[in-house]
Motif scaffolding. Sequence first.
Motif, PDB file in Angstrom:
ATOM      1  N   GLY A   1      33.008  -3.186 -50.203  1.00  8.37           N
ATOM      2  CA  GLY A   1      32.512  -4.390 -49.547  1.00  8.37           C
ATOM      3  C   GLY A   1      32.599  -4.313 -47.800  1.00  8.37           C
ATOM      4  N   ASN A   2      33.088  -3.189 -47.322  1.00 11.02           N
ATOM      5  CA  ASN A   2      33.065  -3.087 -45.815  1.00 11.02           C
ATOM      6  C   ASN A   2      31.557  -2.421 -45.366  1.00 11.02           C
ATOM      7  OD1 ASN A   2      35.665  -3.793 -45.990  1.00 11.02           O
ATOM      8  ND2 ASN A   2      36.290  -1.600 -46.228  1.00 11.02           N
ATOM      9  N   TYR A   3      30.696  -3.616 -45.415  1.00 13.37           N
ATOM     10  CA  TYR A   3      29.326  -2.891 -45.141  1.00 13.37           C
ATOM     11  C   TYR A   3      29.156  -2.391 -43.658  1.00 13.37           C
ATOM     12  CZ  TYR A   3      27.848  -4.652 -49.552  1.00 13.37           C
ATOM     13  OH  TYR A   3      27.618  -4.895 -50.918  1.00 13.37           O
ATOM     14  N   GLY A   4      29.630  -3.067 -42.635  1.00 14.47           N
ATOM     15  CA  GLY A   4      29.641  -2.729 -41.195  1.00 14.47           C
ATOM     16  C   GLY A   4      30.244  -1.277 -41.077  1.00 14.47           C
ATOM     17  N   TYR A   5      31.429  -1.053 -41.496  1.00 12.40           N
ATOM     18  CA  TYR A   5      32.025  -0.143 -41.399  1.00 12.40           C
ATOM     19  C   TYR A   5      31.390   1.278 -42.162  1.00 12.40           C
ATOM     20  CZ  TYR A   5      35.922   2.903 -41.059  1.00 12.40           C
ATOM     21  OH  TYR A   5      36.972   4.203 -40.870  1.00 12.40           O
ATOM     22  N   ALA A   6      30.825   0.963 -43.362  1.00  8.64           N
ATOM     23  CA  ALA A   6      30.218   2.047 -44.077  1.00  8.64           C
ATOM     24  C   ALA A   6      28.867   2.504 -43.302  1.00  8.64           C
ATOM     25  CB  ALA A   6      30.021   1.647 -45.505  1.00  8.64           C
ATOM     26  N   ALA A   7      28.183   1.175 -42.826  1.00  6.07           N
ATOM     27  CA  ALA A   7      26.908   1.718 -41.866  1.00  6.07           C
ATOM     28  C   ALA A   7      27.155   2.689 -40.873  1.00  6.07           C
ATOM     29  CB  ALA A   7      26.189   0.364 -41.656  1.00  6.07           C
ATOM     30  N   ALA A   8      28.283   2.171 -40.239  1.00 10.26           N
ATOM     31  CA  ALA A   8      28.715   2.912 -39.178  1.00 10.26           C
ATOM     32  C   ALA A   8      28.939   4.483 -39.464  1.00 10.26           C
ATOM     33  CB  ALA A   8      29.828   2.420 -38.330  1.00 10.26           C
ATOM     34  N   GLY A   9      29.302   4.773 -40.669  1.00 15.92           N
ATOM     35  CA  GLY A   9      29.822   5.997 -41.120  1.00 15.92           C
ATOM     36  C   GLY A   9      28.496   6.768 -41.276  1.00 15.92           C
ATOM     37  N   SER A  10      27.485   5.962 -42.051  1.00 21.18           N
ATOM     38  CA  SER A  10      26.392   6.717 -42.396  1.00 21.18           C
ATOM     39  C   SER A  10      25.385   7.239 -41.201  1.00 21.18           C
ATOM     40  CB  SER A  10      25.466   5.654 -42.910  1.00 21.18           C
ATOM     41  OG  SER A  10      25.921   5.026 -44.098  1.00 21.18           O
ATOM     42  N   TYR A  11      25.731   6.321 -40.007  1.00 24.51           N
ATOM     43  CA  TYR A  11      25.016   6.829 -38.627  1.00 24.51           C
ATOM     44  C   TYR A  11      25.581   8.049 -38.077  1.00 24.51           C
ATOM     45  CZ  TYR A  11      21.289   3.522 -39.557  1.00 24.51           C
ATOM     46  OH  TYR A  11      20.185   2.937 -40.127  1.00 24.51           O
ATOM     47  N   VAL A  12      27.032   8.157 -38.206  1.00 28.39           N
ATOM     48  CA  VAL A  12      27.779   9.349 -37.849  1.00 28.39           C
ATOM     49  C   VAL A  12      27.074  10.587 -38.671  1.00 28.39           C
ATOM     50  CG1 VAL A  12      29.851  10.302 -37.534  1.00 28.39           C
ATOM     51  CG2 VAL A  12      29.644   8.162 -36.991  1.00 28.39           C
ATOM     52  N   LEU A  13      27.121  10.146 -39.838  1.00 29.53           N
ATOM     53  CA  LEU A  13      26.544  11.092 -40.696  1.00 29.53           C
ATOM     54  C   LEU A  13      25.026  11.479 -40.326  1.00 29.53           C
ATOM     55  CD1 LEU A  13      27.083  13.122 -43.182  1.00 29.53           C
ATOM     56  CD2 LEU A  13      26.363  11.232 -44.657  1.00 29.53           C
ATOM     57  N   PHE A  14      24.367  10.621 -40.162  1.00 29.19           N
ATOM     58  CA  PHE A  14      22.918  10.988 -39.517  1.00 29.19           C
ATOM     59  C   PHE A  14      22.896  11.973 -38.409  1.00 29.19           C
ATOM     60  CE2 PHE A  14      19.624   9.329 -36.452  1.00 29.19           C
ATOM     61  CZ  PHE A  14      18.639   9.872 -37.055  1.00 29.19           C
ATOM     62  N   LEU A  15      23.870  11.580 -37.346  1.00 29.88           N
ATOM     63  CA  LEU A  15      23.692  12.365 -36.195  1.00 29.88           C
ATOM     64  C   LEU A  15      24.174  13.811 -36.427  1.00 29.88           C
ATOM     65  CD1 LEU A  15      25.515   9.995 -33.634  1.00 29.88           C
ATOM     66  CD2 LEU A  15      22.883  10.826 -33.816  1.00 29.88           C
ATOM     67  N   ALA A  16      25.079  13.863 -37.584  1.00 30.28           N
ATOM     68  CA  ALA A  16      25.618  15.051 -37.878  1.00 30.28           C
ATOM     69  C   ALA A  16      24.263  15.995 -38.462  1.00 30.28           C
ATOM     70  CB  ALA A  16      26.576  15.232 -38.776  1.00 30.28           C
ATOM     71  N   ILE A  17      23.696  15.338 -39.290  1.00 33.12           N
ATOM     72  CA  ILE A  17      22.489  16.012 -39.771  1.00 33.12           C
ATOM     73  C   ILE A  17      21.386  16.556 -38.856  1.00 33.12           C
ATOM     74  CG2 ILE A  17      20.556  15.543 -41.223  1.00 33.12           C
ATOM     75  CD1 ILE A  17      22.345  13.813 -42.877  1.00 33.12           C
ATOM     76  N   VAL A  18      21.182  15.604 -38.087  1.00 33.90           N
ATOM     77  CA  VAL A  18      20.247  16.035 -36.778  1.00 33.90           C
ATOM     78  C   VAL A  18      20.583  16.931 -36.090  1.00 33.90           C
ATOM     79  CG1 VAL A  18      19.141  15.171 -34.559  1.00 33.90           C
ATOM     80  CG2 VAL A  18      19.361  13.691 -36.558  1.00 33.90           C
ATOM     81  N   ALA A  19      22.033  16.937 -35.804  1.00 36.83           N
ATOM     82  CA  ALA A  19      22.551  18.175 -35.099  1.00 36.83           C
ATOM     83  C   ALA A  19      22.282  19.540 -35.812  1.00 36.83           C
ATOM     84  CB  ALA A  19      24.013  17.990 -34.706  1.00 36.83           C
ATOM     85  N   LEU A  20      22.968  19.492 -36.964  1.00 37.62           N
ATOM     86  CA  LEU A  20      22.848  20.545 -37.740  1.00 37.62           C
ATOM     87  C   LEU A  20      21.424  21.293 -37.782  1.00 37.62           C
ATOM     88  CD1 LEU A  20      24.313  22.639 -39.682  1.00 37.62           C
ATOM     89  CD2 LEU A  20      23.198  21.316 -41.601  1.00 37.62           C
ATOM     90  N   SER A  21      20.512  20.273 -37.944  1.00 34.29           N
ATOM     91  CA  SER A  21      18.901  20.806 -38.048  1.00 34.29           C
ATOM     92  C   SER A  21      18.550  21.145 -36.834  1.00 34.29           C
ATOM     93  CB  SER A  21      17.826  19.445 -38.524  1.00 34.29           C
ATOM     94  OG  SER A  21      18.568  19.020 -39.588  1.00 34.29           O
ATOM     95  N   VAL A  22      18.766  20.944 -35.649  1.00 33.98           N
ATOM     96  CA  VAL A  22      18.518  21.351 -34.369  1.00 33.98           C
ATOM     97  C   VAL A  22      19.098  22.703 -34.102  1.00 33.98           C
ATOM     98  CG1 VAL A  22      18.959  21.267 -31.753  1.00 33.98           C
ATOM     99  CG2 VAL A  22      18.598  19.193 -33.103  1.00 33.98           C
ATOM    100  N   VAL A  23      20.678  22.859 -34.590  1.00 38.34           N
ATOM    101  CA  VAL A  23      21.232  24.246 -34.541  1.00 38.34           C
ATOM    102  C   VAL A  23      20.286  25.133 -35.414  1.00 38.34           C
ATOM    103  CG1 VAL A  23      23.154  25.697 -35.139  1.00 38.34           C
ATOM    104  CG2 VAL A  23      23.454  23.544 -34.049  1.00 38.34           C
TER     105      VAL A  23
END
Lengths: 420, 320, 282
Positions: free
Chosen positions: B289-311
């Motif tokens: 039920g920690n929605y805010g926290y989980a959403a933040a985690g998702s966007y960190v993951l998003f940034l990692a995905i973008v970074a990996l794609s760029v690499v």
Amino acid sequence: MRSRRLAAAVVLAASVALTGCGRDSGGGQDEAKSVGAGKASGDITVWAMGTEGEKLAEFAKEFSTENPDAKVSVTAVPWDAAHQKIASAIAAKQTPDVSMIGTTWQGEFAKSGAFDPTPPDLIKKDDFFPGAWDTTIVDNTSYGVPWYVETRLIYYRKDLAAKAGFPDGPKTWDDLKAMAKGMKDKAGAKWGLNLQPGKTGSWQSVLPFAWSNGADVASATKLSFDTPEMTEALGYYQSFFKEGLSPTALPDGALEPGFVKGEIGAFISGPWHMGIVEEQGGAGFKDKYAVAQMPMKKSSTSFIGGSNLAVFKDAKNRDGAWKFVQWLGKPEVQVKWYQAVKDLPAVQSAWNDSTLSGDTSLTAFGQQLKSAKAPPAITTWEQIAAAFDLEVEKLCKQNADPAATAKAIQEKASAIGTGS
Amino acid sequence: MADASAATAPARPAGATSPDRPAGSVRRRQRLRRALTGWAFSAPFTVLFLVSMALPVVVSLVMSFTDLRSTDLRNPLAVNVVGIDNYTRLFSDQLFLRSSVNTLVFVIAGVPLTMVLALAAATALNSGLVRFRALFRVGFYLPVVASIVALSVVWRFLLDPEVGLVNNLLRLVGIDGPNWLYDARLALPSLIVMAAWRNLGFLMVIFLAGLQAVPADLYEAATLDGATRWQQFRNVTLPMLRPTLLFGGVITGIGYLQFFEEPLVMTQGGPLSSTLSVSFHIYNQFGFGNYGYAAAGSYVLFLAIVALSVVQFRLLGERN
Amino acid sequence: MATKDTTLRTRDRVATTVLYVVLLLGLLAVAGPFVWMALSSLKPEREIRDVPPTWWPETVTLDNFRGLFSRLDFPLYFLNSALVATLVMVGNLLFCSLVGYALAKLRYPGKRALFLAVLGMLMVPGMVTFVPQFVLVSNMGLTNTYAGLILPFLVGPFGVFLMRQFLQSIPDELIEAARVDGAGEFRIFWRVVLPLCRPALATLGILTFLASWNNFLWPLVVATTEDKYTLPVALALYSVGENERNYGLLLAGAVVVVLPVLIVFLVLQRHFLRGIATTGIK
């Protein structure tokens, strides 16, 4: 109409973005409203999981016979994602009238304000097992009714127990340890007692030992895992692994065949395992095993689980919903429900019926239920339990120090908080 | 990818697009016309996209800056804005850090493994010698379409320490096999192999397609020059396949960084959190039920995905 | 000369044999577990749980498949799934090819931003948007409707990306020629461009069909009565209990669920290959 709702959603998103609102602290206590007399009427929508969901529609026909103007529509929901489904329905205010609720979800959903307080004129607290009733209480108010219960006992092989010197099963902590040892050394079992070495739900096996040792781990406002009683219980639990009596890496699905073959002498589980081992053991296996109460230390206290029924605030048919819930809680209906799906009655007087009182294994469960406990219905329980399970895993597999484990659980649990 | 594609698109014949310069007003009208045409084609998608995807993304992004919990769901406006608290808290969350390491290991080992296996299968099937090609194609593709829950049943039997097929095979050569899924060092590698097994069919189909597009005369020329099969593979196949490898790498990378289903059905993140992935951790936080926290985690993951794609674009992409 | 030829041919034959053996081993490793699943769906529940597991069913039974029909309203769930997956597929084919064409071949303001938004969306983890998406759909009054089941999947970033990449490789001359002939832009798209896209459309079709066909969480949450459940939801209902699983039903269900997708794949696989080839992502 639709576009206006859509616009509302957009505005909602935007306003969250622009303004920091801040929630009211505290908030008003819910007042339980009474439910009118007379027969139920109208459409009553119900969600229920698994077998209950599959069988309830047919079962509820009798309710409609007694209340000709009422129609019960049951939607069966897979267990897999039932929590997500209910949470989403609450968020969208699209709930049914009644839903089956896992006892450990009660705190979270009640705190969101989604449940209607239990009307005391309709439902009598004392009818139910006290441990089960406690699971409905959030902030001193009851938000639902226990439907069925389960508790954990020691399943053991009679033949191996006899060889180990405990023909009547273990009675105390020392007995349990000695029996497990005897089963391994004298009776040739590979493992004396299967205990869950961490992983999801292991707290349900560990806490009974803590409670039996007098530990009071959690209340609605206070978490106290770091106590001498808790440490002692953790040490006792760990000793089974240290002494090689319990497996740390039993594959999924290996427990039942192992028990049937006599490789595993005993395990802790709930009533559903009777059906499973009897089916896998084949004819006559019913006589080869028995169930025993949780062993005594200061007390013999097990875990009580099961499911509750809750009525939603957004229910369209509140009156009918509560009447249906009340009907499911009648002793004679509880007995019939046991006959239909083997769910143990949450109503104490139902256990006087010969269907239940005639079976020795069942009466063992009935006896244990009287004192069985549940953790308090706090909103963060599932999260605390997950942290608990992780520390227990370290305890069992990595030989972590029991006192350090108790301390670590307390630290993590306090960081999570009780959510109140 | 935008630039890469433009690079090889056939060049426009100069005459076709640059007629004599029209007068200003005509040009403006033409530009308006072009805009209208473009958006007429894009509008149906864009409307659906904005409503059903972009809006929820915006809401969830906002959510990641609040302390929204499931208990607030009936009253989502009554939450506190906590700024980047959720994000900073993530980096002191031991389980999040642990899951990041696990996910990284999974990606670093899993992406190349899957790509090599898929490339090997595709090359073998493309060697021109093989009959029953459709059978092989469908066979290798089977795991892609099957439900993960059913596959988990099968894999648990395969990896069972006592009766599992894998350890029985090892026993034939005199090795006493380990308890794969219950050993904290072996569980993650086991899941990596399982994921490669599940996904190689999809990549194989993509690589097969890429291989078929390599002109046959290049191989003929290489054979005439006396190149061995391996040399041909290295000097003809691999360079020609680069764009396809890039596509496969990016798609697999995006998928593997969100590694989730295998631990969910096989190990629930255990033993001792050794298979807990970032996605799984986030999923748990949503469950708590920690929605805010989980959403933040998702966007960190998003940034990692973008970074990996760029690499990956830097490493495999064509330069221009 | 002659001897060299024969040695070469022998070497070729050896190489071919080795290749076949390797491929067959690979096929066994990849498809073997799947075959076990299919075979096990014909075993009684007891035998599935047998230790050690058997390969061939000792007792062949169709009970698990019969269970699919007697315990759940299989035709209804099958039709629901087919309807949803088909409409999702058609929606993606239509909308993604339209916008893909615009992104690849037309010049208009905002195009770059749109494409970047699509790429960004491709990388957002799905679960983060779940709850907002559901609140949105229910605010539109679409819970428990087919529209609610379909709407969020009618378009997708992957489809746009795929179609754009493919369409870029279609020669401009073709389009210009049609323009010179006085054809309208939509007519060009429909009559000239789309027929050339068949391979890419086949690829996109199978992928979106598969994704929708296997989708579990969304239909579970959006459908509030069982008559709107899709096949994966219904199967989960009966095979996964609170404390135990019914493996027979689970495996039989898995086999039946896979069949339609496999048929679609078999039918489309030739196009499918060329489709991805051309996307071939230069």
